[in-house]
Design a protein around this motif. Structure first.
Motif, PDB file in Angstrom:
ATOM      1  N   TRP A 249      -2.009   9.306   6.424  1.00 57.74           N
ATOM      2  CA  TRP A 249      -2.628   7.566   6.195  1.00 57.74           C
ATOM      3  C   TRP A 249      -1.265   6.872   5.455  1.00 57.74           C
ATOM      4  O   TRP A 249      -0.608   7.195   4.740  1.00 57.74           O
TER       5      TRP A 249
ATOM      6  N   HIS B   6      -1.318   3.136   5.045  1.00 51.68           N
ATOM      7  CA  HIS B   6      -1.910   2.117   4.602  1.00 51.68           C
ATOM      8  C   HIS B   6      -0.850  -0.093   4.861  1.00 51.68           C
ATOM      9  O   HIS B   6       0.558   0.271   3.942  1.00 51.68           O
TER      10      HIS B   6
ATOM     11  N   GLY C 291      -0.150  -4.002   0.462  1.00 53.45           N
ATOM     12  CA  GLY C 291      -0.451  -3.208  -0.288  1.00 53.45           C
ATOM     13  C   GLY C 291      -0.807  -4.094  -1.152  1.00 53.45           C
ATOM     14  O   GLY C 291      -0.950  -3.861  -2.828  1.00 53.45           O
TER      15      GLY C 291
ATOM     16  N   PHE D 215      -6.955  -3.155  -1.655  1.00 53.24           N
ATOM     17  CA  PHE D 215      -6.129  -1.876  -1.532  1.00 53.24           C
ATOM     18  C   PHE D 215      -5.754  -1.220  -2.986  1.00 53.24           C
ATOM     19  O   PHE D 215      -6.124  -0.073  -2.811  1.00 53.24           O
TER      20      PHE D 215
ATOM     21  N   HIS E 108      -8.960   1.067  -1.809  1.00 55.12           N
ATOM     22  CA  HIS E 108      -8.524   2.576  -0.979  1.00 55.12           C
ATOM     23  C   HIS E 108      -7.893   3.785  -1.757  1.00 55.12           C
ATOM     24  O   HIS E 108      -7.997   4.505  -1.487  1.00 55.12           O
TER      25      HIS E 108
ATOM     26  N   ILE F  79      -0.810   8.636   0.154  1.00 63.03           N
ATOM     27  CA  ILE F  79      -0.987   6.911   1.403  1.00 63.03           C
ATOM     28  C   ILE F  79       0.688   6.557   1.082  1.00 63.03           C
ATOM     29  O   ILE F  79       0.761   6.656  -0.071  1.00 63.03           O
TER      30      ILE F  79
ATOM     31  N   VAL G 239       1.803   2.603   1.766  1.00 66.89           N
ATOM     32  CA  VAL G 239       2.219   1.642   2.007  1.00 66.89           C
ATOM     33  C   VAL G 239       3.027   0.812   2.597  1.00 66.89           C
ATOM     34  O   VAL G 239       4.518   1.486   2.386  1.00 66.89           O
TER      35      VAL G 239
ATOM     36  N   ALA H 132      -4.094   4.487  10.109  1.00 63.63           N
ATOM     37  CA  ALA H 132      -3.649   3.377   9.119  1.00 63.63           C
ATOM     38  C   ALA H 132      -5.071   2.446   9.222  1.00 63.63           C
ATOM     39  O   ALA H 132      -5.600   1.929  10.126  1.00 63.63           O
ATOM     40  N   THR H 133      -4.712   1.788   7.508  1.00 63.42           N
ATOM     41  CA  THR H 133      -5.613   1.053   7.905  1.00 63.42           C
ATOM     42  C   THR H 133      -4.573  -0.567   7.110  1.00 63.42           C
ATOM     43  O   THR H 133      -3.709  -0.504   6.803  1.00 63.42           O
TER      44      THR H 133
ATOM     45  N   SER I 253      -4.791  -4.762   5.552  1.00 60.31           N
ATOM     46  CA  SER I 253      -6.121  -5.294   4.427  1.00 60.31           C
ATOM     47  C   SER I 253      -4.501  -6.628   3.991  1.00 60.31           C
ATOM     48  O   SER I 253      -3.681  -6.781   3.155  1.00 60.31           O
TER      49      SER I 253
ATOM     50  N   THR J  35      -9.278  -3.445   7.697  1.00 62.47           N
ATOM     51  CA  THR J  35     -10.201  -3.656   6.594  1.00 62.47           C
ATOM     52  C   THR J  35     -10.325  -5.063   5.522  1.00 62.47           C
ATOM     53  O   THR J  35     -10.279  -5.189   5.031  1.00 62.47           O
TER      54      THR J  35
END
Ligand SMILES: NC(=O)c1ccc[n+]([C@@H]2O[C@H](COP(=O)([O-])OP(=O)(O)OC[C@H]3O[C@@H](n4cnc5c(N)ncnc54)[C@H](O)[C@@H]3O)[C@@H](O)[C@H]2O)c1
Ligand SMILES: O=P(O)(O)OC[C@@H](O)[C@@H](O)[C@H](O)[C@H](O)CO
Length: 540
Positions: free
Chosen positions: A36, A38, A41, A45, A49, A66, A68, A136-137, A139, A196
């Motif tokens: 994962w 992200h 950050g 998050f 998350h 995760i 970042v 991969a997320t 924000s 997200t």
């Protein structure tokens, strides 16, 4: 005093004495391959998350933290991650005054992903070349996905990235596409790219940006057509939709003071030159929802075990429409622009004002709710009830109208445009039935003047369109005769802002009328609100 970098496994008491719950895992021993990544950050998050990953590391459902990746603000990496061994202190500000404190060690690394930082650049490419990566997320705010100017033309920086190809991208979407090209070359490995951020069909927007870059490269002969096919193959790369909800204000002085008093040494707040407000801690509310389309071509962590609702695309879309376009974010933006003009710096205080509370109830219950599709996984009426009775009035939530007012020009078409569209589509309705949404749109134009309702200047929150829009209303003086149409016509007809030319749907004149009333003198914003409520408000 306990420091966030202290040894929480061997000196747990130091933390518990300061009221801080600590993990039982050692992130260094969770050394599976990264599943994962992200992007962005920031505070959401850190509050949300990172908590999900923490739960899954605790339960043994995740064997790596995760990673970042910051593409925008390198100081976030140094000031909020590296300085604190990538740990996060999350504070839930409950409405009874209890500040629930918990340490997360669920971030295994944080890096600035930009060509100017070769270490971070190479590290992330290695992760994307590894078949183990599942998702991969993102924000990164609405503007983080945007490739186009207000006239719909590609931005010059994006044109450059498309010309230069995957070797040397500068924009974050081009850099992401370059990572995906590396994954394609390494073995066409599958994965999900999950936005997200707060806007309708967020996955579609992410997909459109990535595909625009990839197709540009293909056209210029810089990547093979199979790369574009790979990105468009549902079994290889997915762009799930999501709805995310957790009011996460910027780190607040009140929480910082309380942490200091409780014996926590890293209580300072940093305001980075890139305008992120960040700290070792993040403050958030108790209520939270994350609804995600269950489409992960390479599998996914057991997100459901950490409270995430996994469902089909239509349900996510309905849940997102319910929250972002009707039941929460339009109410938030109404509070943001009114609050900035009426001198509020606390959302909780603002909703204790009967006019403000009534305004958001009219927007939510009366104008929005009748046209919303029930997503079934969350009841829309109960959702608004919870928002107006529990969440917004929470006196310990340090949220401010000024935070929510940031980037309003980027949000109006989503936050109000979808409801307006329902009034256009339904033969039994007419956009002219709306009173309070047009009032908020007028209030935003009034906000652009950067003069509050007392006639005093204020600094508007950051917004990429301020420099284009503010000059259009800059010469208006409160109480003086003004040709409102001449001043507002370019703004109200801008489809990029509202999703419509407001004149074409019969709302341009209505907005102008409210605006004329709001500039009629000192106190006229409040007076217009009171008059509109007394004329049109329905009993709730
Ligand atoms: N804070 C909330 O209450 C909340 C709740 C639900 C959803 N969201 C979504 O999350 C987003 C971020 O909120 P936050 O509270 O973390 O904000 P934040 O200010 O704490 O962090 C913003 C993050 O986005 C990055 N960023 C900013 N502009 C960017 C750009 N142009 N390109 C790439 N990255 C960029 C920053 O570097 C930072 O990592 C919001 O815009 C919204 O879409 C926020
Ligand atoms: O985060 P933004 O800038 O898109 O919008 C500001 C707020 O309305 C938003 O962050 C809310 O707090 C959030 O959507 C609640 O879930």
């Amino acid at each position: 005093m306990v420091k966030i970098t202290d040894d929480y496994l061997n000196n747990k008491k130091e933390f518990t004495d300061a009221g801080i719950k600590v993990p039982t895992y050692d992130i260094k021993k969770k050394n599976g391959a990264t599943k994962w990544v992200h992007f962005g950050g920031g505070n959401l998050f850190r509050a949300f998350h990172a908590a999900i990953a923490d739960r899954l590391l605790e339960s043994g459902d995740l064997d790596a933290g995760i990673v970042v990746a910051e593409t925008h603000d390198k100081d976030v990496v140094t000031d909020a991650y590296k300085k604190f061994n990538d740990r996060i202190l999350r504070v839930i500000t409950h409405e009874d005054g209890n500040f629930e404190k918990e340490l997360f060690a669920s971030v295994s690394d944080a890096l600035y992903f930009d060509q100017s930082n070769p270490d971070g650049w190479k590290k992330l490419f290695k992760i994307f070349e590894n078949p183990a990566l599942q998702l991969a997320t993102f924000s990164i705010t609405e503007k983080g996905y945007n490739l186009w100017d207000s006239q719909g033309n590609l931005l010059p920086a994006i044109e450059d990235d498309i010309k230069n190809g995957p070797e040397a991208p500068k924009n974050n979407m081009a850099s992401l596409t370059s990572l995906m090209f590396a994954r394609f070359k390494a073995g066409k490995y599958p994965m999900a790219l999950l936005s997200t951020d707060n806007f309708s069909q967020n996955g579609e927007k992410l997909e459109k940006s990535v595909l625009t870059i990839a197709k540009g490269w293909e056209k210029n002969g810089l990547v093979p057509s199979e790369f574009v096919d790979y990105l468009q193959d549902d079994k290889k790369v997915s762009f799930p939709l999501s709805m995310i909800d957790r009011i996460t204000p910027n780190p607040s002085e009140t929480v910082s003071d309380k942490l200091k008093a409780d014996g926590f040494e890293d209580y300072q707040i940093f305001h980075t030159p890139g305008h992120t407000n960040i700290a070792a801690f993040t403050n958030t509310e108790e209520v939270h929802y994350l609804v995600v389309e269950d489409d992960f071509p390479n599998g996914r962590p057991a997100l459901d075990k950490a409270g995430v609702i996994l469902t089909n695309r239509d349900t996510v879309n309905d849940a997102d429409e319910m929250k972002v376009t009707t039941c929460l974010n339009p109410l938030h933006t109404a509070l943001a622009v009114n609050g900035s003009l009426l001198g509020f710096n606390s959302i909780a205080k603002e909703v204790s004002d009967p006019d403000m509370l009534n305004l958001i109830k009219q927007i939510g219950y009366v104008e929005g709710l009748p046209v919303v599709t029930d997503p079934k996984v969350i009841n829309p009426k109960k959702f608004i009830d919870q928002l107006v009775n529990k969440r917004l009035p929470n006196p310990y939530s340090p949220d401010m109208p000024q935070r929510i007012a940031a980037d309003t020009s980027q949000k109006l078409s989503v936050r109000y445009g979808v409801t307006i569209q329902h009034y256009i589509d339904d033969p039994k309705r007419d956009p002219k039935d709306l009173h309070f949404i047009p009032l908020v749109l007028a209030t935003w134009c009034r906000y652009l003047m950067a003069i509050d309702d007392q006639g005093k200047p204020f600094e508007p929150s950051r917004d990429p369109m301020l420099s284009e829009l503010q000059p259009k209303v800059a010469d208006i003086k409160l109480g003086e005769k003004t040709d409102v149409h001449a001043h507002l016509k370019d703004i109200l007809s801008n489809k990029k802002i509202f999703g419509y030319d407001l004149y074409e749907i019969g709302l341009g004149d209505v907005v102008e009328g409210y605006f004329a009333s709001q500039i009629s003198g000192v106190g006229a914003v409040r007076k217009t609100l009171e008059d509109t409520l007394s004329k049109y408000a329905k009993q709730i």
